[in-house]
Write a protein that holds these residues in place. Structure first.
Motif, PDB file in Angstrom:
ATOM      1  N   ALA A 478      86.556  31.823  48.931  1.00  0.00           N
ATOM      2  CA  ALA A 478      86.037  31.157  50.122  1.00  0.00           C
ATOM      3  C   ALA A 478      84.550  31.436  50.274  1.00  0.00           C
ATOM      4  N   HIS A 479      83.801  30.405  50.668  1.00  0.00           N
ATOM      5  CA  HIS A 479      82.366  30.510  50.918  1.00  0.00           C
ATOM      6  C   HIS A 479      82.100  29.948  52.311  1.00  0.00           C
ATOM      7  N   ARG A 480      81.615  30.809  53.185  1.00  0.00           N
ATOM      8  CA  ARG A 480      81.301  30.351  54.539  1.00  0.00           C
ATOM      9  C   ARG A 480      79.954  29.629  54.512  1.00  0.00           C
ATOM     10  N   VAL A 481      79.938  28.438  55.080  1.00  0.00           N
ATOM     11  CA  VAL A 481      78.754  27.593  55.064  1.00  0.00           C
ATOM     12  C   VAL A 481      77.764  28.083  56.104  1.00  0.00           C
ATOM     13  N   TRP A 482      76.535  28.353  55.668  1.00  0.00           N
ATOM     14  CA  TRP A 482      75.484  28.793  56.583  1.00  0.00           C
ATOM     15  C   TRP A 482      74.689  27.607  57.115  1.00  0.00           C
ATOM     16  N   ALA A 483      74.434  26.581  56.253  1.00  0.00           N
ATOM     17  CA  ALA A 483      73.694  25.391  56.674  1.00  0.00           C
ATOM     18  C   ALA A 483      74.209  24.200  55.887  1.00  0.00           C
ATOM     19  N   ALA A 484      74.184  23.037  56.513  1.00  0.00           N
ATOM     20  CA  ALA A 484      74.637  21.795  55.872  1.00  0.00           C
ATOM     21  C   ALA A 484      73.765  20.648  56.345  1.00  0.00           C
ATOM     22  N   ASP A 485      73.399  19.792  55.412  1.00  0.00           N
ATOM     23  CA  ASP A 485      72.558  18.636  55.711  1.00  0.00           C
ATOM     24  C   ASP A 485      73.263  17.387  55.185  1.00  0.00           C
ATOM     25  N   GLY A 486      73.464  16.418  56.037  1.00  0.00           N
ATOM     26  CA  GLY A 486      74.134  15.182  55.642  1.00  0.00           C
ATOM     27  C   GLY A 486      74.818  14.530  56.825  1.00  0.00           C
ATOM     28  N   PRO A 487      75.573  13.478  56.610  1.00  0.00           N
ATOM     29  CA  PRO A 487      75.915  12.914  55.293  1.00  0.00           C
ATOM     30  C   PRO A 487      74.896  11.898  54.791  1.00  0.00           C
ATOM     31  N   GLU A 488      74.895  11.687  53.487  1.00  0.00           N
ATOM     32  CA  GLU A 488      74.151  10.625  52.826  1.00  0.00           C
ATOM     33  C   GLU A 488      75.159   9.725  52.131  1.00  0.00           C
TER      34      GLU A 488
END
Length: 538
Positions: A478-488
């Motif tokens: 498991a990888h906890r998401v720190w930042a996300a940009d989208g959607p494209e």
């Protein structure tokens, strides 16, 4: 001794599905598929050609692609390539010269063969036609044929006749030819579409009706084309058949009164053969892509050496350098009595004068090159159109690497117009072919350096249905998401529509790893969407 002239006997071979069957030879999976080619006409995308299955389902040339998709939503689509069709038809015509030396492509999908002097070698005209049909079927090509004394009658019966092989008897009277053509539409006389429509509007839609009108009346109202084409079909007006120009031999031979065996003698002989062959290629405007040297020994043995080039070339010094690396493999035995140098692969090439400044002059150097508009400057830059080629030094390096490791292992990525990342680049031979236009991609869109092929299935937990990812599970970790940009949103080409839309996100986890994910499938409640890892940043 008097020689009896042989009357022309024309075999017309019509290939009704040529554009789609030709592409199916390269993509066997489309052979039995609903398959069309498309082109643009006044802002509309229309069907240029259809496969047998697509045609029988109602998809016909001239129909808009939107109407065709309404009938067969899953139809496969490819861009029409008229020039490629014409080149392939010429190659087929040259292949067919085994049946007669007089073969010529008539139009985009028809061949003319004058079999008057060769039919007896195959057991008669119909036996020759059956043999040719069998060969074409072996290639995966459908054909319709007709035999007549004139080009016009054979062409019309092959395209519009009721039988797969229509035969008008030799030396038939014009009345017999009229009877054979009577039921055919006037388009069978090779008339332009607008002329055929004008004739049909006056009730002259069949050749039977056209024959009953005086030629002068036809000329006055419809121009000279209908009466001239009718006279040619009936044999009242001669129409010569012009064969393809024979290809000049692309080989040079050198026989020795005294066999040679010394390395320097072999090298000098090969250089002399290169002089002769390069001169012949310059006369035909061609460059060689593959050369084959055959050494015939006095003991009856034979040894063959092959070299290739990364782009068409007819420069003797370049080809001699490539042979210099392989001539050490020659085993002369008791001596070599003949050398044969043959060009197995050639392509058209132009000599381009890029400047008039000699190499000794100060400033940037510009010199003539062969094989494209490549300009070699003091700064080591070379361009062909919009593509950087790297100059003559790069070409020679690629030649050496290709001959040592195989040219199929050396590829160059070239942009292709597709929004899907796995289709946005195609592989081609370095320095090969004419310059290609670079797609006008939008700027500022960040892409990962590494793409996964195929994309890797992952589990993603999003903040809400259809929202941004907050947790990524990859390979049981498991990888906890720190930042996300989208959607494209990215979609496939409008003419293919063989993949669902994708929503891409650039994601960084708490450990600093950055991923390129995309979601495929519905965004609302119901069946959950599928997530894929397509690339890695850094």
């Amino acid at each position: 001794m008097a020689f009896r002239s042989v009357s022309p006997r024309i075999l017309a071979v019509h290939l009704p599905w040529w554009p789609t069957e030709r592409l199916a030879l390269r993509s066997p999976e489309t052979r039995d598929a609903f398959f069309v080619t498309i082109t643009e006409d006044r802002g509309r995308v229309i069907i240029a050609a259809a496969s047998v299955r697509a045609f029988r389902s109602g998809l016909v040339p001239g129909m808009s692609l939107a109407d065709g998709r309404a009938i067969v939503p899953s139809v496969a689509v490819r861009r029409a390539d008229p020039s490629g069709d014409a080149r392939a038809l010429e190659r087929l015509a040259r292949w067919a010269d085994r049946f007669t030396p007089r073969v010529v492509p008539a139009d985009p999908d028809t061949l003319f063969l004058d079999v008057g002097g060769s039919a007896h070698l195959f057991g008669g005209e119909e036996a020759l036609a059956a043999s040719l049909r069998g060969e074409l079927e072996g290639f995966g090509l459908t054909s319709r044929m007709a035999l007549a004394d004139t080009l016009g009658a054979a062409w019309g019966l092959a395209r519009y006749g009721q039988n797969d092989l229509a035969v008008v008897p030799p030396a038939a009277e014009p009345s017999a030819v009229k009877e054979a053509l009577a039921k055919l539409p006037v388009a069978a006389l090779r008339l332009d579409a607008d002329v055929a429509e004008d004739l049909a509007s006056f009730g002259l839609d069949r050749i039977r009706a056209l024959v009953a009108v005086e030629p002068a009346e036809l000329d006055e109202r419809f121009g000279s084309a209908p009466s001239r084409r009718l006279a040619q079909a009936l044999g009242l007006l001669q129409e010569p058949l012009t064969s393809l120009r024979p290809r000049l031999p692309r080989e040079a031979r050198l026989a020795f009164a005294d066999p040679i065996s010394l390395p320097e003698s072999i090298r000098a002989a090969v250089e002399g053969l290169l002089d002769d062959l390069c001169l012949r290629l310059s006369r035909t405007g061609e460059g060689v892509r593959q050369l084959r040297l055959v050494c015939h020994r006095v003991d009856g043995g034979r040894q063959t050496l092959t070299i290739g080039t990364s782009r068409p070339s007819r420069r003797r010094e370049v080809l001699a350098d490539l042979f210099a690396e392989t001539l050490g493999q020659v085993e002369p035995g008791f001596g070599i009595e003949e050398l044969v140098l043959a060009a197995d692969g050639v392509e058209a090439v132009e000599d381009v004068q890029t400047g008039w400044i000699p190499d000794s002059a100060p400033g940037p150097r510009m010199r003539p090159t062969t094989g494209g508009a490549a300009v070699q400057t003091r700064w080591g830059t070379a361009l062909t159109g919009n593509r950087a080629l790297g100059g003559e030094k790069l070409a020679r390096f690629l030649d050496r690497m290709g001959n040592r490791f195989g040219f199929d292992r050396i590829v160059c990525p070239v942009p292709r117009e597709s929004w899907l990342p796995e289709r946005a680049v195609r592989r081609c031979r370095p320095l090969a072919g004419p310059p290609v236009s670079v797609p006008d991609w939008p700027e500022g869109r960040r892409r990962p350096l590494r793409l996964l092929s195929p994309p890797e299935t992952v589990e993603v937990v999003s903040s809400e249905s259809g929202g941004r990812p907050v947790l990524l599970r990859r390979r049981s970790r498991a990888h906890r998401v720190w930042a996300a940009d989208g959607p494209e949103r990215l979609e496939c080409e409008w003419w293919r529509q063989d993949a669902p839309p994708r929503d891409y996100y650039r994601v960084a986890d708490e450990e600093g790893r950055r991923y390129w994910l995309y979601r495929e499938g519905p965004r609302g409640p119901g069946s959950p969407p599928r997530w894929f890892l397509h690339g890695l940043f850094g």
